[in-house]
Design an enzyme around this catalytic site. Structure first.
Site: not given
Length: 207
Positions: A111-113
């Protein structure tokens, strides 16, 4: 219950880990409430080192296991939370472990980065995926843009990706992949936490 009867979900922990992105996931995996098989699943943390790490929220976490001792055969999934380390060499061991998991057919959820790290490593070039925004991944120079999907979370053949702003949908995708809940229970869980519909609470209480 013996140690071998427990299915472990490993969560990578590192400095700058985005706490809020995995809270729904870790709390629900580690809690037997409404599980299809109560007591089967647990969370264990894994890190490149053995020293405590500090999350973005300032929490200090002592890893359960060093990354180099983690075998895909001992895990149901590797979860990679968002972080600020992904553009640096410090994140390379986590990408390498993700590759090892996928080569062994074990799911990975990012998720995300962390999706940025997988994109930079070419791991999203042949899987449908999502991230914080298409422009975010495009800025990293990856080649998988044609498979980007503007959805809160995407699961393509055991590679789960999620937007930073969609921790509930990310958790739901993980639960579905692991088979933690019966489908109707998972629908009620999402009704409560994803749609903020109180009816989901009463459905869960009756499950």
């Amino acid at each position: 219950m013996t140690e071998n009867s427990v299915t472990t979900v490993h969560v990578a922990v590192y400095d700058t880990l985005a706490d809020w992105e995995i809270g729904f996931l870790t709390a629900s995996v580690n809690s037997p409430a409404w599980h299809r098989t109560p007591g089967r699943f647990r969370i264990r943390t894994v890190s490149a080192g053995t020293e405590p790490v500090t999350t973005a929220g300032g929490l200090r976490v002592l890893p359960d296991l060093p990354l180099d001792e983690l075998s895909p055969g001992d895990s149901a999934m590797l979860v990679l939370p968002g972080n600020d380390l992904f553009p640096t060499p410090a994140y390379a061991p986590y990408v390498a472990k993700a590759r090892e998991f996928r080569a062994a057919g074990v799911p990975v959820a990012a998720i995300c980065g962390a999706t940025g790290a997988l994109a930079m490593a070419g791991m999203l070039d042949d899987h449908e995926h999502t991230s914080n925004a298409a422009a975010f991944l495009d800025s990293l120079g990856y080649a998988g843009g044609k498979l980007y999907r503007d959805k809160p979370a995407v699961n393509d053949r055991g590679l789960i990706t999620g937007k930073a702003q969609a921790p509930v949908e990310f958790a739901r995708a993980v639960f579905a992949e692991l088979g933690i809940y019966e489908p109707a229970v998972l629908d009620s869980w999402y009704k409560l936490y994803g749609r903020q519909d109180a009816a989901g609470y009463y459905e869960l209480m009756g499950a």
